[in-house]
Design a protein around this motif. Structure first.
Motif, PDB file in Angstrom:
ATOM      1  N   ARG A  35     -15.779  12.322  13.577  1.00 36.82           N
ATOM      2  CA  ARG A  35     -16.575  12.835  14.714  1.00 36.82           C
ATOM      3  C   ARG A  35     -16.753  14.352  14.611  1.00 36.82           C
ATOM      4  NH1 ARG A  35     -13.279   9.288  17.728  1.00 36.82           N
ATOM      5  NH2 ARG A  35     -12.046  11.055  18.487  1.00 36.82           N
ATOM      6  N   GLN A  36     -15.705  15.036  14.179  1.00 33.39           N
ATOM      7  CA  GLN A  36     -15.780  16.502  14.062  1.00 33.39           C
ATOM      8  C   GLN A  36     -16.756  16.955  12.982  1.00 33.39           C
ATOM      9  OE1 GLN A  36     -11.638  17.389  13.387  1.00 33.39           O
ATOM     10  NE2 GLN A  36     -11.172  17.585  15.580  1.00 33.39           N
ATOM     11  N   ARG A  37     -17.048  16.080  12.031  1.00 41.23           N
ATOM     12  CA  ARG A  37     -17.936  16.435  10.929  1.00 41.23           C
ATOM     13  C   ARG A  37     -19.416  16.270  11.272  1.00 41.23           C
ATOM     14  NH1 ARG A  37     -17.257  16.724   5.357  1.00 41.23           N
ATOM     15  NH2 ARG A  37     -18.568  18.407   6.085  1.00 41.23           N
ATOM     16  N   VAL A  38     -19.712  15.538  12.340  1.00 44.50           N
ATOM     17  CA  VAL A  38     -21.102  15.301  12.709  1.00 44.50           C
ATOM     18  C   VAL A  38     -21.797  16.634  13.017  1.00 44.50           C
ATOM     19  CG1 VAL A  38     -22.634  14.256  14.432  1.00 44.50           C
ATOM     20  CG2 VAL A  38     -20.646  12.983  13.570  1.00 44.50           C
ATOM     21  N   GLY A  39     -22.985  16.803  12.435  1.00 41.55           N
ATOM     22  CA  GLY A  39     -23.750  18.029  12.607  1.00 41.55           C
ATOM     23  C   GLY A  39     -23.566  19.028  11.483  1.00 41.55           C
ATOM     24  N   SER A  40     -22.618  18.770  10.583  1.00 35.22           N
ATOM     25  CA  SER A  40     -22.392  19.678   9.458  1.00 35.22           C
ATOM     26  C   SER A  40     -23.126  19.179   8.216  1.00 35.22           C
ATOM     27  CB  SER A  40     -20.898  19.814   9.176  1.00 35.22           C
ATOM     28  OG  SER A  40     -20.366  18.579   8.739  1.00 35.22           O
ATOM     29  N   HIS A  41     -23.023  19.923   7.136  1.00 33.47           N
ATOM     30  CA  HIS A  41     -23.636  19.550   5.867  1.00 33.47           C
ATOM     31  C   HIS A  41     -22.560  19.385   4.806  1.00 33.47           C
ATOM     32  CE1 HIS A  41     -26.963  21.382   8.110  1.00 33.47           C
ATOM     33  NE2 HIS A  41     -27.773  20.688   7.335  1.00 33.47           N
ATOM     34  N   ASP A  42     -22.850  18.597   3.810  1.00 35.08           N
ATOM     35  CA  ASP A  42     -21.898  18.372   2.723  1.00 35.08           C
ATOM     36  C   ASP A  42     -22.674  17.968   1.481  1.00 35.08           C
ATOM     37  OD1 ASP A  42     -19.535  17.771   1.185  1.00 35.08           O
ATOM     38  OD2 ASP A  42     -18.509  17.271   3.050  1.00 35.08           O
ATOM     39  N   ARG A  43     -21.958  17.985   0.362  1.00 33.12           N
ATOM     40  CA  ARG A  43     -22.527  17.497  -0.894  1.00 33.12           C
ATOM     41  C   ARG A  43     -21.915  16.137  -1.179  1.00 33.12           C
ATOM     42  NH1 ARG A  43     -25.332  20.531  -4.095  1.00 33.12           N
ATOM     43  NH2 ARG A  43     -24.439  19.735  -6.033  1.00 33.12           N
ATOM     44  N   ILE A  44     -22.761  15.147  -1.362  1.00 36.85           N
ATOM     45  CA  ILE A  44     -22.333  13.758  -1.450  1.00 36.85           C
ATOM     46  C   ILE A  44     -22.510  13.261  -2.879  1.00 36.85           C
ATOM     47  CG2 ILE A  44     -22.562  11.452  -0.451  1.00 36.85           C
ATOM     48  CD1 ILE A  44     -21.917  13.753   1.574  1.00 36.85           C
ATOM     49  N   LEU A  45     -21.443  12.662  -3.424  1.00 32.70           N
ATOM     50  CA  LEU A  45     -21.527  11.985  -4.712  1.00 32.70           C
ATOM     51  C   LEU A  45     -21.928  10.538  -4.459  1.00 32.70           C
ATOM     52  CD1 LEU A  45     -21.089  11.649  -7.769  1.00 32.70           C
ATOM     53  CD2 LEU A  45     -18.654  11.279  -7.294  1.00 32.70           C
ATOM     54  N   VAL A  46     -23.109  10.157  -4.936  1.00 33.73           N
ATOM     55  CA  VAL A  46     -23.608   8.798  -4.732  1.00 33.73           C
ATOM     56  C   VAL A  46     -22.839   7.855  -5.662  1.00 33.73           C
ATOM     57  CG1 VAL A  46     -25.632   7.286  -4.779  1.00 33.73           C
ATOM     58  CG2 VAL A  46     -25.883   9.706  -4.132  1.00 33.73           C
ATOM     59  N   GLU A  47     -22.163   6.854  -5.064  1.00 33.54           N
ATOM     60  CA  GLU A  47     -21.398   5.895  -5.851  1.00 33.54           C
ATOM     61  C   GLU A  47     -22.193   4.631  -6.137  1.00 33.54           C
ATOM     62  OE1 GLU A  47     -17.741   5.372  -3.718  1.00 33.54           O
ATOM     63  OE2 GLU A  47     -16.884   7.212  -4.548  1.00 33.54           O
ATOM     64  N   LYS A  48     -23.036   4.252  -5.201  1.00 29.10           N
ATOM     65  CA  LYS A  48     -23.980   3.148  -5.396  1.00 29.10           C
ATOM     66  C   LYS A  48     -25.090   3.354  -4.383  1.00 29.10           C
ATOM     67  CE  LYS A  48     -21.194  -0.051  -2.595  1.00 29.10           C
ATOM     68  NZ  LYS A  48     -20.468  -1.345  -2.617  1.00 29.10           N
ATOM     69  N   PRO A  49     -26.213   2.674  -4.531  1.00 30.50           N
ATOM     70  CA  PRO A  49     -27.338   2.929  -3.629  1.00 30.50           C
ATOM     71  C   PRO A  49     -26.923   2.854  -2.154  1.00 30.50           C
ATOM     72  CG  PRO A  49     -28.054   1.541  -5.430  1.00 30.50           C
ATOM     73  CD  PRO A  49     -26.576   1.701  -5.589  1.00 30.50           C
ATOM     74  N   GLY A  50     -27.201   3.936  -1.424  1.00 32.82           N
ATOM     75  CA  GLY A  50     -26.932   3.970   0.006  1.00 32.82           C
ATOM     76  C   GLY A  50     -25.512   4.319   0.385  1.00 32.82           C
ATOM     77  N   LEU A  51     -24.646   4.628  -0.598  1.00 29.71           N
ATOM     78  CA  LEU A  51     -23.241   4.892  -0.273  1.00 29.71           C
ATOM     79  C   LEU A  51     -22.678   5.959  -1.195  1.00 29.71           C
ATOM     80  CD1 LEU A  51     -21.010   3.809   1.654  1.00 29.71           C
ATOM     81  CD2 LEU A  51     -20.235   2.388  -0.256  1.00 29.71           C
ATOM     82  N   GLY A  52     -21.917   6.901  -0.608  1.00 29.46           N
ATOM     83  CA  GLY A  52     -21.321   7.958  -1.412  1.00 29.46           C
ATOM     84  C   GLY A  52     -20.085   8.530  -0.755  1.00 29.46           C
ATOM     85  N   ARG A  53     -19.531   9.590  -1.365  1.00 34.83           N
ATOM     86  CA  ARG A  53     -18.334  10.257  -0.858  1.00 34.83           C
ATOM     87  C   ARG A  53     -18.608  11.733  -0.663  1.00 34.83           C
ATOM     88  NH1 ARG A  53     -13.874   7.032   0.776  1.00 34.83           N
ATOM     89  NH2 ARG A  53     -14.044   5.105  -0.425  1.00 34.83           N
ATOM     90  N   ALA A  54     -18.195  12.243   0.500  1.00 30.67           N
ATOM     91  CA  ALA A  54     -18.254  13.678   0.749  1.00 30.67           C
ATOM     92  C   ALA A  54     -17.156  14.366  -0.051  1.00 30.67           C
ATOM     93  CB  ALA A  54     -18.077  13.950   2.239  1.00 30.67           C
ATOM     94  N   GLU A  55     -17.201  15.695  -0.075  1.00 28.20           N
ATOM     95  CA  GLU A  55     -16.193  16.431  -0.828  1.00 28.20           C
ATOM     96  C   GLU A  55     -14.793  16.176  -0.289  1.00 28.20           C
ATOM     97  OE1 GLU A  55     -17.425  20.527  -1.030  1.00 28.20           O
ATOM     98  OE2 GLU A  55     -18.736  20.110  -2.744  1.00 28.20           O
ATOM     99  N   ASP A  56     -14.669  15.944   1.038  1.00 31.58           N
ATOM    100  CA  ASP A  56     -13.348  15.685   1.620  1.00 31.58           C
ATOM    101  C   ASP A  56     -12.940  14.219   1.520  1.00 31.58           C
ATOM    102  OD1 ASP A  56     -14.809  14.360   3.556  1.00 31.58           O
ATOM    103  OD2 ASP A  56     -14.264  15.712   5.190  1.00 31.58           O
ATOM    104  N   PHE A  57     -13.655  13.424   0.748  1.00 34.56           N
ATOM    105  CA  PHE A  57     -13.412  12.024   0.450  1.00 34.56           C
ATOM    106  C   PHE A  57     -13.861  11.081   1.565  1.00 34.56           C
ATOM    107  CE2 PHE A  57     -10.850   8.301  -1.029  1.00 34.56           C
ATOM    108  CZ  PHE A  57     -11.425   8.236  -2.287  1.00 34.56           C
ATOM    109  N   SER A  58     -14.505  11.607   2.603  1.00 32.93           N
ATOM    110  CA  SER A  58     -15.052  10.726   3.639  1.00 32.93           C
ATOM    111  C   SER A  58     -16.167   9.875   3.051  1.00 32.93           C
ATOM    112  CB  SER A  58     -15.620  11.548   4.798  1.00 32.93           C
ATOM    113  OG  SER A  58     -14.603  12.314   5.417  1.00 32.93           O
ATOM    114  N   GLU A  59     -16.193   8.602   3.449  1.00 31.31           N
ATOM    115  CA  GLU A  59     -17.274   7.722   3.022  1.00 31.31           C
ATOM    116  C   GLU A  59     -18.543   8.069   3.792  1.00 31.31           C
ATOM    117  OE1 GLU A  59     -16.909   3.268   1.854  1.00 31.31           O
ATOM    118  OE2 GLU A  59     -17.406   3.300   3.980  1.00 31.31           O
ATOM    119  N   VAL A  60     -19.663   8.107   3.107  1.00 30.27           N
ATOM    120  CA  VAL A  60     -20.931   8.477   3.734  1.00 30.27           C
ATOM    121  C   VAL A  60     -21.979   7.410   3.429  1.00 30.27           C
ATOM    122  CG1 VAL A  60     -22.764  10.215   3.907  1.00 30.27           C
ATOM    123  CG2 VAL A  60     -20.390  10.932   3.493  1.00 30.27           C
ATOM    124  N   ILE A  61     -22.545   6.845   4.494  1.00 32.73           N
ATOM    125  CA  ILE A  61     -23.661   5.904   4.375  1.00 32.73           C
ATOM    126  C   ILE A  61     -24.939   6.734   4.358  1.00 32.73           C
ATOM    127  CG2 ILE A  61     -24.857   3.964   5.452  1.00 32.73           C
ATOM    128  CD1 ILE A  61     -22.095   3.442   6.914  1.00 32.73           C
TER     129      ILE A  61
END
Length: 415
Positions: A360-386
């Protein structure tokens, strides 16, 4: 006849070693083979291994079943006696190419792992998960925590020289890997057995300098009091070292930490977290924790719960204490198993709340996401990102705005 199947249990080091085994098997003839790379960290882990062996034999009775890993190293005869098991290999033997060549082999090949003084670097380029690769930097552990059987499965600390690791990571990057995770049994013990005794921080600094094409470096579990000065400086200076550290904490009460024979106390964990965050304010911490260690009172357990909140630990790996025969803790007064499970559930529930709050605290911020498969990746802090763009290829690293959070993941829009 299909390709050999490898069933992997336990830690990231086992995942890495399964890929080494996979590479060895590709050089031989494909045969009806099931490899069970076992774990012995808890009684439940061993139960799952035995269950998988029985299932494999039931479903493919004609297959060869080879059991290896820590459970096989510690008690080879037990696994050799299971129906369908044709061979048992120790943790050293499983990494030797000749162990996987067709032909006649002894049923049990398990040497005394405590006699080993070296670990080979296994150049592995073909990973099932193409974007991320685990790289073993050391084997074994020189410490003897009272609950832990793993040194008897892995032996004493043995480190891979820096030059060999640089060469391995270069090959992985050339094969398309974007993120490398350093793994081992006790990675903050890295280098104590090498000439000049380089520490983990020096390894990370030299590797990132010599492999500039590597986009991301992560570290697996760290001992809070063994993080060296160079690693703290690197957290502040090197953006390619990811802002996510996983600490081997185990408990929050000093009396329990002493009975575990850990090398830190509660205050050491808080100092470590504070110092690392002063170097990298966006740092996120995970932790390994044991619930229901022998003699743990309700007040002791409450100190563990409080430490999670005080240190803002987020990604928790929680284990109910499991007796390991031959360890000192198995001879201590035991907490009833139902109470261990209940405390583990409470600790996991707190971890889930910590993750949800962090997201919740991360909402509104920006990050660089490593795409692991289409539509899904990991933020630098290891959070899963859809990701709201499924056309991005695995391996891409994209800037994204974090728009919303669920209980377990973030939703992001690539910019």
């Amino acid at each position: 006849m299909g390709e050999p199947r490898i069933l992997t249990f336990g830690c990231r080091l086992n995942a890495y070693e399964s890929e080494v085994i996979r590479g060895h098997l590709k050089t031989g003839n494909n045969r009806n083979l099931v490899v069970v790379n076992s774990c012995a960290v808890t009684a439940e882990a061993e139960r799952q291994v035995r269950q998988a062996i029985r299932k494999a034999h039931r479903e493919t009775p004609e297959a060869e079943i080879v059991v290896t890993g820590c459970a096989a190293q510690i008690d080879p005869q037990r696994y050799a006696a299971l129906p369908g098991v044709t061979r048992v290999l120790g943790n050293a033997e499983k990494l030797a190419p000749e162990s996987w060549q067709e032909g006649s082999h002894p049923t049990v090949q398990v040497d005394d792992i405590m006699t080993l003084t070296e670990t080979a670097s296994h150049l592995t380029t073909a990973f099932a998960e193409r974007t991320r690769a685990f790289v073993q930097i050391q084997q074994g552990c020189d410490h003897r925590c009272t609950f832990c059987i793993i040194p008897f499965g892995r032996g004493n600390n043995r480190s891979v020289p820096i030059g060999a690791l640089v060469q391995e990571v270069q090959r992985l990057v050339e094969a398309g890997v974007r993120e490398v995770v350093f793994t081992g049994v006790d990675i903050t013990g890295y280098g104590s057995d090498l000439p000049g005794q380089p520490r983990l921080g020096q390894l990370c600094r030299r590797l990132l300098a010599q492999v500039p094409e590597l986009a991301r470096l992560r570290l697996s579990s760290l001992d809070p009091v063994e993080i060296d000065e160079d690693l703290y400086r690197l957290l502040a200076e090197e953006p390619r070292l990811m802002p996510h550290l996983h600490l081997s904490v185990q408990a929050g009460a000093d009396i329990i930490l002493k009975r575990m024979k850990r090398r830190h106390l509660r205050a050491d964990v808080l100092r470590c977290v504070a110092r690392a965050r002063s170097a990298r304010p966006d740092l996120v911490f995970g932790a390994d924790l044991i619930a229901g260690f022998p003699t743990e009172s309700e007040a002791d357990f409450a100190e563990t719960l409080a430490l999670v909140e005080e240190a803002a630990l987020t990604h928790l790996h929680v284990f109910p204490y499991s007796e390991r025969p031959g360890t000192p803790a198995a001879r201590m007064p035991q907490v009833p198993k139902p109470l261990r499970k209940e405390r583990a559930q409470r600790l996991r529930a707190l971890g889930e709340r910590q993750v949800a709050r962090h997201l919740r605290q991360r909402v509104g911020s920006h990050d660089r996401i490593l795409v692991e498969k289409p539509g899904l990746g990991r933020a630098e802090d290891f959070s899963e990102v859809i990701l709201r763009n499924e056309s991005l290829a695995a391996g891409a690293i994209v800037a994204a705005e974090l728009l919303a959070a669920t209980a377990t993941a973030l939703e992001g829009r690539p910019l």
